[in-house]
Design an enzyme around this catalytic site. Structure first.
Site, PDB file in Angstrom:
ATOM      1  N   ARG A  80      14.170  -4.474 -12.195  1.00 36.42           N
ATOM      2  CA  ARG A  80      12.994  -4.287 -13.039  1.00 36.42           C
ATOM      3  C   ARG A  80      13.218  -3.078 -13.943  1.00 36.42           C
ATOM      4  O   ARG A  80      13.367  -1.952 -13.466  1.00 36.42           O
ATOM      5  CB  ARG A  80      11.753  -4.077 -12.171  1.00 36.42           C
ATOM      6  N   HIS A 124       5.628   0.586 -20.337  1.00 36.23           N
ATOM      7  CA  HIS A 124       5.646   1.585 -19.276  1.00 36.23           C
ATOM      8  C   HIS A 124       5.336   2.947 -19.906  1.00 36.23           C
ATOM      9  O   HIS A 124       6.135   3.886 -19.825  1.00 36.23           O
ATOM     10  CB  HIS A 124       6.995   1.585 -18.551  1.00 36.23           C
ATOM     11  N   GLU A 169       1.110  -0.046 -14.386  1.00 39.51           N
ATOM     12  CA  GLU A 169       0.119   0.917 -13.908  1.00 39.51           C
ATOM     13  C   GLU A 169      -0.870   1.353 -14.984  1.00 39.51           C
ATOM     14  O   GLU A 169      -0.977   2.535 -15.326  1.00 39.51           O
ATOM     15  CB  GLU A 169       0.813   2.142 -13.309  1.00 39.51           C
ATOM     16  N   ASN A 290       2.308  -1.743  -7.082  1.00 39.35           N
ATOM     17  CA  ASN A 290       3.013  -0.471  -6.942  1.00 39.35           C
ATOM     18  C   ASN A 290       2.276   0.343  -5.886  1.00 39.35           C
ATOM     19  O   ASN A 290       1.083   0.624  -6.040  1.00 39.35           O
ATOM     20  CB  ASN A 290       3.040   0.291  -8.263  1.00 39.35           C
ATOM     21  N   TYR A 292       2.451   3.805  -3.264  1.00 35.33           N
ATOM     22  CA  TYR A 292       3.076   5.047  -2.817  1.00 35.33           C
ATOM     23  C   TYR A 292       2.334   5.687  -1.653  1.00 35.33           C
ATOM     24  O   TYR A 292       2.959   6.156  -0.706  1.00 35.33           O
ATOM     25  CB  TYR A 292       3.179   6.042  -3.991  1.00 35.33           C
ATOM     26  N   GLU A 352       6.998  -1.512  -7.210  1.00 36.59           N
ATOM     27  CA  GLU A 352       7.459  -0.133  -7.010  1.00 36.59           C
ATOM     28  C   GLU A 352       7.064   0.313  -5.613  1.00 36.59           C
ATOM     29  O   GLU A 352       5.927   0.097  -5.183  1.00 36.59           O
ATOM     30  CB  GLU A 352       6.840   0.859  -8.003  1.00 36.59           C
TER      31      GLU A 352
END
Length: 449
Positions: A80, A124, A169, A290, A292, A352
């Site tokens: 990606r 992005h 995002e 994504n 985290y 991600e």
């Protein structure tokens, strides 16, 4: 890290790595590339922790073949990357830069030669500066310029890209770039940033239509998600959780599935025109997730302009970013998406997932990163558990292939499976790279691929 063998993944599950253009490409003024908002932001004194910029970054623009070879050795089946809008259309509209499209064509063809599926993200965060000068995502016209750009890229690469991602995002770009000003373009509008949300999503919907007209390839969007956990159990704390949940996790997802915008936050929706929500709700083939970390929230102090206050979560190991390492949050999040959106939810890919640690070569030049191995091990197990729970998860992309330029943190945070010596550009695979290579090889043996 668990000592048990990694559980098997379904046939066709894709192991990949992710990057973004401004964070790795460099070549900021090469071959006709125009300026982006991140060029302007990074060159503004005091904006970046270490005073650096992405002018050179990892020099991927010139070293992409070396980086493809690293991916091939790792064994990933998908990569990606993001296309830099100002490299393709330097002013955001008007003339196309053929050299920019040529670069991405070389990259895509190189990936395919090594059996790696190209996954292209169209935005992005590197908006062409001339569009920002005209209002950026606060200006409805930017959504239409984005669709034109998507059409140009798909016209050239639509027969070879295996998955298209419109936006990366949009919540982070809205909140940090336009809400608090920590990211480019540096606006601090708080909740008055809602037009940025709407115009990004409108651009997504218009780009979906443009891509469908050019290619049969599947289309997605990649959202950042975070399970929200209350720091207290009072009614005001629970209300704060609901408000933050609506902002972070629902604002950019509910409209995709025909539910409109959440009403809990009281946004002024006067920018929403008749038909916009239908455009935004155009069917997608994959939802990019994504992940985290989870977010701690409590009731705000009296007089706060926001209906919540973010607080640290205790009881977890921490990354170099001081983010909690919480693989249980990934399983929780995937379950939440599955429960909330039901049959409307398309297959999910983790586009991600990764961690920053202070990785440096030892005296022998090797880079040992056991904490990253433990992170990836636990998060892959969380994905497998979510699949067992009934969530259709079809891929996991590690952020990131390379140590890179980490936005406002500059070169101070390292997320890569491969260490980059920034002055020389030298690449050194870390121990996590070797670990993941074996995980991928084992998965291939298990499924006969």
């Amino acid at each position: 890290m668990s000592t048990a063998a990694m559980p098997s993944f379904p046939a066709g599950f894709r192991f990949g790595v992710s990057t973004s253009a401004y964070q790795i490409e460099g070549a900021a003024d090469v071959d006709g590339r125009g300026p982006s908002i991140w060029d302007s932001f990074a060159h503004s004194p005091g904006r970046i922790v270490d005073g650096s910029s992405g002018d050179v970054a990892c020099d991927h623009y010139h070293r992409y073949a070396e980086d493809i070879a690293l991916m091939a050795e790792l064994g990933v089946t998908a990569y990606r990357f993001s296309v830099a809008w100002p490299r393709v259309r330097p002013t955001g509209s008007g003339a196309v830069n053929p050299a920019g499209l040529d670069f991405y064509e070389r990259l895509v063809d190189g990936l395919l030669e090594h059996g790696i599926h190209p996954v292209a993200t169209l935005f992005h965060w590197d908006l062409p500066q001339p569009l920002e000068d005209d209002g950026g995502w606060l200006n409805r016209d930017t959504a239409h310029r984005f669709a034109e750009y998507a059409d140009l890229v798909a016209e050239r690469l639509g027969d070879r890209v295996k998955l298209w991602i419109t936006l990366n995002e949009p919540f982070i770009h809205m909140s940090l770039g336009h809400g608090t000003g920590e990211h480019a373009p540096g606006r601090a509008l708080l909740f008055d940033a809602f037009p940025v949300a709407h115009h990004q999503l409108l651009g997504h919907g218009l780009a979906v239509a443009a891509l469908r007209a050019r290619t049969a390839g599947p289309v997605a969007i990649a959202n950042n998600y975070s399970p929200v956990r209350a720091a207290g159990d009072g009614p005001a704390d629970l209300a704060a959780v609901a408000a933050y949940e609506a902002l972070h996790n629902q604002l950019f997802t509910d409209p995709l599935f025909g539910r409109g915008y959440p009403t809990e936050l009281g946004f002024d929706q006067s920018v929403v025109r008749d038909g916009d929500l239908d455009v935004i709700a155009a069917p997608i083939d994959v939802l990019g997730v994504n992940y985290y970390n989870p977010t701690g929230v409590r009731a705000p102090e009296e007089g706060s302009p926001l209906p919540f206050e973010l607080v640290p979560l205790d009881g977890y190991p921490r990354t170099a970013f001081d983010w909690p390492v919480a693989p249980d949050g990934l399983r929780e999040l995937l379950g939440w998406l599955h429960a909330r959106y039901g049959a409307d939810l398309p297959p999910v890919q983790i586009t991600e997932s990764g961690c920053a640690y202070d990785d440096e070569p030892d005296a022998d030049g090797r880079v040992h990163d056991p904490d990253r191995i433990a992170y990836l091990d636990s998060h892959l197990r969380a994905v497998r558990a979510a699949i067992d729970d009934g969530v259709d998860v079809t891929g996991y992309f590690v952020w990131s292939l390379l140590d890179n330029w980490e936005w406002a943190e500059g070169f101070t945070k390292r997320f890569g499976l491969v260490h980059v010596d920034y002055p020389t550009g030298r690449r050194t695979p870390k121990s996590s790279y070797a670990w993941l290579r074996e995980v991928i090889a084992t998965a291939r043996r298990d499924t006969g691929r």
